[in-house]
Design an enzyme around this catalytic site. Structure first.
Site, mmCIF file in Angstrom:
data_model
loop_
_atom_site.group_PDB
_atom_site.id
_atom_site.type_symbol
_atom_site.label_atom_id
_atom_site.label_comp_id
_atom_site.label_asym_id
_atom_site.label_seq_id
_atom_site.Cartn_x
_atom_site.Cartn_y
_atom_site.Cartn_z
ATOM 1 N N CYS A 1 25.075 -3.396 68.047
ATOM 2 C CA CYS A 1 23.896 -2.533 67.957
ATOM 3 C C CYS A 1 23.694 -1.647 69.179
ATOM 4 C CB CYS A 1 22.650 -3.381 67.714
ATOM 5 S SG CYS A 1 22.240 -4.553 69.043
ATOM 6 N N CYS B 1 24.536 -13.269 70.062
ATOM 7 C CA CYS B 1 23.245 -12.841 69.539
ATOM 8 C C CYS B 1 22.785 -13.742 68.395
ATOM 9 C CB CYS B 1 23.322 -11.383 69.075
ATOM 10 S SG CYS B 1 21.735 -10.693 68.562
#
Length: 337
Positions: free
Chosen positions: A186, A92
């Site tokens: 997340c 990410c």
């Protein structure tokens, strides 16, 4: 400068935006939609708007769900499917937070992107944060070298407790100083197996083998295990604790051994990402985010490298990043094979 601040609704990005505004920069915020949890997005955007209104700045909502699926979420699923241990935060940071977000910064004709990461840049190299309990240098070791010219990390020289205290002194920001910390991944609210179950059957019992290849027990499905795990499987007649030392996804088998069987003195990495030009050097290496550094020598050949450790490590898991440090600076890293 004109600075775009990545804002998540958390205390770190909030204090980052506040500090840069106070320093006199022209700033705008950006919130990224990365997954499909609409309730979480709604609450986060409420907080981002609250900060933006307080600071009197413009903010953007950037939908990066497709890119996130392509570069982070789907590789996470497929890595576990292959019997490896993924590291989605590393992917990410390279492709989304310091990839697509830098592209968006340039589209807006802004000078820099700022994030709430706990890390510093010194002498052109990623450098560990002052707060070693929050340091994120491991997770940023795979970002493109050229990305470092476009980013600022205002919290790198601060302690997390001081960031929270700072927020608590500003009335409109007080809710940020006491809110619960966000989860490390997340899109994983509790356990990674909950995510995997949405895509495949992970509860397929299989054989547990010893290092000789003999069947010694049963397990509940190979995707429930990572290297070093010592529970959740049976070993018939065992008197000592056994640990997962390897995983064979194609056969739905796990191989177990005693704790000393986890010892590794040498390993290889692929797809290296370097911030220096050296091909052979001595340094220290981290094989997981929470692992201590280990002294080693590195020899690079093409996009691969061979690492020889001066003392053995345990828990080496294919699919994780090995990150090379010289003192407190990141000089490169690669994916463990």
């Amino acid at each position: 400068m004109k600075i775009l601040v990545a804002m998540s609704g958390g205390v770190d990005s909030t204090v980052t935006a506040y500090k840069l505004k106070e320093e006199g920069h022209e700033i705008e915020g950006v919130y990224m939609r990365l997954h499909n949890d609409d309730l979480a997005h709604e609450e986060n955007i409420r907080k981002v708007k609250k900060v933006a209104d307080f600071l009197d700045i413009k903010y953007h909502i950037l939908d990066l769900r497709d890119k996130f699926n392509d570069f982070v979420y789907n590789p996470f699923i497929n890595t576990y499917k292959d019997g490896l241990t993924p590291n989605p935060c590393v992917l990410c940071n390279r492709n989304i937070k310091l990839g697509a977000l830098i592209d968006f910064t340039k589209e807006l004709d802004m000078d820099k992107l700022a994030t709430g990461h706990y890390i510093q840049i010194k002498d052109g190299l990623l450098t560990e944060a002052v707060d070693d309990t929050k340091d994120q240098s491991y997770f940023l070791a795979n970002v493109k070298k050229e990305s470092l010219d476009s980013v600022l990390f205002p919290l790198g020289d601060m302690l997390k407790e001081d960031v929270k205290k700072f927020a608590s002194t500003i009335e409109v920001l007080q809710e940020f100083s006491t809110q619960k910390e966000s989860s490390e991944i997340c899109f994983v609210p509790n356990t990674y197996t909950e995510i995997l179950k949405k895509h495949m059957d992970i509860d397929k019992p299989g054989n547990v083998l010893n290092l000789k290849g003999e069947i010694v027990g049963e397990h509940k499905g190979y995707m429930h295990y990572t290297i070093g795990k010592r529970k959740g499987f049976t070993v018939h007649g065992a008197h000592d604790a056994h640990y997962v030392v390897s995983i064979n996804a194609s056969k739905n088998e796990i191989v177990v051994g005693l704790k000393d069987d986890l010892n590794i003195n040498e390993f290889k990495v692929k797809d290296i990402n370097m911030f220096i030009d050296d091909k052979e050097f001595e340094c220290s290496v981290k094989i997981r985010y929470r692992s201590p550094k280990s002294e080693c020598s590195v020899k690079i050949e093409g996009t691969n490298a061979n690492i020889k450790l001066y003392e053995h490590v345990q828990g080496l898991a294919a699919g994780q990043m090995a990150v090379f440090y010289k003192d407190d600076q990141v000089v490169g890293g690669g994916w463990i094979e």
